[in-house]
Design an enzyme around this catalytic site. Structure first.
Site, PDB file in Angstrom:
ATOM      1  CB  CYS A 140      -0.890  -0.015   1.235  1.00 21.90           C
ATOM      2  SG  CYS A 140      -1.918   1.455   1.401  1.00 21.90           S
ATOM      3  CG  ASN A 141       2.087   2.919  -3.708  1.00 25.31           C
ATOM      4  OD1 ASN A 141       3.228   3.063  -4.112  1.00 25.31           O
ATOM      5  ND2 ASN A 141       1.277   1.991  -4.198  1.00 25.31           N
ATOM      6  CB  CYS A 173      -2.798   3.599  -5.785  1.00 25.10           C
ATOM      7  SG  CYS A 173      -4.140   2.763  -4.914  1.00 25.10           S
TER       8      CYS A 173
HETATM    9  N1  DGL Z   1      -3.863   0.485  -2.326  1.00 25.90           N
HETATM   10  C1  DGL Z   1      -3.518   1.649  -1.612  1.00 25.90           C
HETATM   11  C2  DGL Z   1      -2.263   2.335  -2.123  1.00 25.90           C
HETATM   12  O1  DGL Z   1      -1.417   1.672  -2.715  1.00 25.90           O
HETATM   13  C3  DGL Z   1      -4.504   2.615  -1.072  1.00 25.90           C
HETATM   14  C4  DGL Z   1      -5.847   2.819  -1.629  1.00 25.90           C
HETATM   15  C5  DGL Z   1      -6.714   3.448  -0.571  1.00 25.90           C
HETATM   16  O2  DGL Z   1      -7.115   2.748   0.340  1.00 25.90           O
HETATM   17  O3  DGL Z   1      -6.960   4.676  -0.637  1.00 25.90           O
HETATM   18  O4  DGL Z   1      -2.074   3.508  -1.925  1.00 25.90           O
END
Ligand code: DGL
Length: 268
Positions: free
Chosen positions: A74-75, A184
């Site tokens: 998760c970035n 993301c």
């Molecule tokens: N999948 C997540 C990322 O890589 C976050 C998406 C979210 O929950 O806003 O940032």
């Protein structure tokens, strides 16, 4: 620490499964435990303090399950909390972040665009990445609120999604961006739609295969690579309804995985 232990992977929801898929390809013999915090997604609209607290609790849970290492898929968590998490836990923590460096190497127009959550794009760590790797190139930030929700709802190819992508990407494309960074982990599931809206000649950079290779490198370096002939097992915990998560994961990975209910992890 024993190499036979599993590797933990966490995300705000199902997006990190895009990285899990690449880790599985890179490390077929490891057992992988994945936490999808879908009941709390999206993290992109939450406060830094909340994300730091919640991700620490999920990693505590993964450590309690015996994990030898954890991958932050998760970035947004990486952007706001990876430093504190690495201080708090004494197992290797490998974290995804937007692939600005490879995109800078690829661009011909000298303009790249990073698609990510608002929280990621506002973070000091991303501004540092841009300063470190973006010299001589225009690095545009494209906040994409609502896009991760589309993946959670398995909307990967609708007319509404295409219209939303068109609205989000047009300003960057008009400025000449020829390389898009998927910042993301939900977005790789939208790559076909993003490519169609962006048009031929625009490259899309997903850091997941490089992060999966980094997971292998770190496990090897620590003597934690699992050496056996049997294939590893994927286990998933979700904070949302398990039936719904099973369907979503089945649709995204085209694979049936065991899905369990994540227990309550303390009050938020
Ligand atoms: N999948 C997540 C990322 O890589 C976050 C998406 C979210 O929950 O806003 O940032």
């Amino acid at each position: 620490m024993s190499a036979s232990r599993p590797v933990g992977v966490l995300d705000s929801g199902v997006g990190g499964l895009s990285l899990l898929r690449d880790i599985r390809r890179e490390l077929p013999h490891e057992d992988l435990l994945y936490v999808a915090d879908s009941a709390c997604a999206p993290y992109g609209d939450r406060s830094t303090a909340w994300i730091a607290r919640r991700s620490a609790r999920i990693i505590e849970f993964l450590v309690a399950q015996g994990c030898k290492a954890v991958v932050i898929a998760c970035n947004t968590i990486t952007a706001v909390a990876v430093g504190a998490l690495r201080e708090a836990f004494d197992i290797p923590i490998i974290a995804i972040e937007p692939a600005i460096k490879p995109a800078v190497a690829l661009t011909r127009s000298g303009v790249i665009a990073v698609m990510a959550t608002s929280r990621t794009l506002q973070s000091d760590s991303l501004h540092r990445l841009r300063r470190r790797h973006g010299a001589g190139v225009e690095v545009l930030f494209v906040p994409c609120p609502g896009l991760a929700d589309r993946v959670e709802a398995i909307d990967l190819d609708s007319a509404e999604l295409h219209a939303q992508l068109h609205t989000l990407l047009s300003p960057a494309l008009r400025k000449g961006a020829d390389t898009l960074v998927l910042g993301c982990t939900h977005y790789p599931f939208l790559i076909d739609s993003i490519a169609r809206v962006a048009g031929a000649g625009v490259r899309i950079v997903d850091p997941s295969p490089a992060v999966a290779a980094e997971v292998r490198r770190r496990l090897h370096e620590q003597g934690l690579l699992r050496r056996r002939v049997e294939l590893g097992i994927d286990s998933v915990w979700t904070s949302a309804a398990t039936d719904q998560a099973r369907d979503t994961i089945g649709a995204l990975l085209d694979q049936h995985l065991e899905v369990r209910q994540l227990p309550p992890l303390g009050r938020d």
